[in-house]
Enzyme design. Structure first.
Site, PDB file in Angstrom:
ATOM      1  N   ARG A  12      13.134 -28.153  86.735  1.00  0.00           N
ATOM      2  CA  ARG A  12      12.027 -28.576  85.885  1.00  0.00           C
ATOM      3  C   ARG A  12      12.257 -27.916  84.528  1.00  0.00           C
ATOM      4  NH1 ARG A  12       9.600 -26.859  90.881  1.00  0.00           N
ATOM      5  NH2 ARG A  12       8.602 -28.594  91.992  1.00  0.00           N
ATOM      6  N   LYS A  53       7.375 -23.533  90.399  1.00  0.00           N
ATOM      7  CA  LYS A  53       6.066 -24.134  90.692  1.00  0.00           C
ATOM      8  C   LYS A  53       5.608 -23.714  92.082  1.00  0.00           C
ATOM      9  CE  LYS A  53       3.758 -28.615  90.515  1.00  0.00           C
ATOM     10  NZ  LYS A  53       3.952 -30.057  90.450  1.00  0.00           N
ATOM     11  N   HIS A  97      12.367 -34.807  82.842  1.00  0.00           N
ATOM     12  CA  HIS A  97      12.141 -34.888  84.290  1.00  0.00           C
ATOM     13  C   HIS A  97      12.982 -35.992  84.940  1.00  0.00           C
ATOM     14  CE1 HIS A  97       9.719 -32.590  87.052  1.00  0.00           C
ATOM     15  NE2 HIS A  97       9.473 -33.667  87.769  1.00  0.00           N
ATOM     16  N   ARG A 150      16.021 -34.545  86.526  1.00  0.00           N
ATOM     17  CA  ARG A 150      15.758 -33.962  87.852  1.00  0.00           C
ATOM     18  C   ARG A 150      15.687 -35.064  88.916  1.00  0.00           C
ATOM     19  NH1 ARG A 150      12.891 -29.659  90.813  1.00  0.00           N
ATOM     20  NH2 ARG A 150      11.009 -30.503  91.790  1.00  0.00           N
ATOM     21  N   TYR A 188      12.459 -40.361  97.101  1.00  0.00           N
ATOM     22  CA  TYR A 188      13.778 -40.692  96.545  1.00  0.00           C
ATOM     23  C   TYR A 188      14.539 -41.700  97.402  1.00  0.00           C
ATOM     24  CZ  TYR A 188      12.806 -36.984  93.287  1.00  0.00           C
ATOM     25  OH  TYR A 188      12.214 -36.225  92.305  1.00  0.00           O
TER      26      TYR A 188
END
Length: 275
Positions: free
Chosen positions: A132, A157, A222, A225, A257
């Protein structure tokens, strides 16, 4: 409990500053809406009315509504006298948006546009480790373990540490960068020594790369990522490992994903071919 005490309570639970701000502001908006009503008298029905009369009327997003729900649930969990049934507070139906993914060719174009070694290394590290933006900017030189070929991502996070593999190509790039810039506290520092690089400046670096490559998609950091995760999945990496690498709490988050991976879809033969 006044909103100020709620803020202190969130601090004591070690929520991040951004979450504390978001939840406090969300709760304030809800309590101001019912300023004429004692807090102990607020019911689940009031939450529905607030959603209809404030959130929907002002065209506020489902994700903001979700944050309101989180704030209300946390707030009423700290209050003894309440008519609210926390588990029955209803949430908005979440829109099932798929993550945005770039092809390996597009990633290569983006990463190779910058001749500046610092800019190139920052973008490359985000993609190669699935970081991130905030995780990249919090990295320190000591977090790069060249003997074990790993990057240690501290306090990511959800207050979780994790490790990511360091490719030999990235290590080479990092050595070249380190020799030129000699960072002190943070791996990537801004104009002032010892201060982390600015997130907006990093977004600008990506924007410049997109302009040079001619890619017109609304790419954000992002996306790199997301692309890392999808490319891993397409090359046969087990979903559980991808979950670990991304630092996801739930495997359900990682499973998204599988919906953007084209590996299995490309093997399906369209009936149009038989016409």
């Amino acid at each position: 409990m006044p909103a100020g005490r709620f803020k202190q309570w969130l601090h004591s639970k070690r929520y991040s500053e951004s979450t504390i701000t978001t939840y406090s502001e969300a709760l304030k908006s809800f309590l101001v809406f019912y300023r004429e009503k004692p807090v102990a008298e607020i019911t689940n029905e009031d939450v529905i009315v607030y959603n209809n009369e404030y959130i929907l009327k002002n065209n506020l997003s489902a994700s903001y509504q979700n944050q309101i729900v989180n704030a209300i649930k946390l707030y009423f969990a700290t209050i003894r006298e309440t008519k609210i049934e926390i588990d029955k507070i209803h949430r908005p139906k979440r829109s099932k948006l798929l993550p945005n993914v770039l092809s390996k060719e597009e990633i290569k174009l983006i990463l190779n546009t910058h001749s500046n070694i610092k800019h190139k290394t920052m973008l490359s590290l985000i993609y190669s480790c699935g970081l991130r933006c905030g995780e990249l900017l919090a990295l320190q030189p000591v977090h790069i373990d060249s003997k074990r070929n790993i990057v240690l991502i501290k306090n990511a996070k959800g207050k979780k540490d994790r490790i990511a593999p360091l490719s030999p190509k990235i290590l080479e790039m990092l050595r070249e960068y380190y020799t030129s810039f000699r960072p002190t506290t943070y791996l990537f520092e801004g104009q002032i020594k010892g201060q982390p690089y600015d997130a907006r400046s990093l977004q600008l670096i990506l924007k410049q790369a997109l302009q040079k490559t001619g890619i017109t998609k609304p790419v954000t950091l992002h996306w790199l990522r997301h692309s890392f995760a999808t490319h891993l999945l397409e090359s046969g990496t087990d979903l559980r490992y991808i979950q670990e690498l991304l630092g996801h709490n739930s495997s359900k988050t990682t499973e998204i994903y599988t919906h953007v991976s084209t590996k299995s879809i490309q093997q399906i033969k369209s009936p149009f071919n038989d016409l």
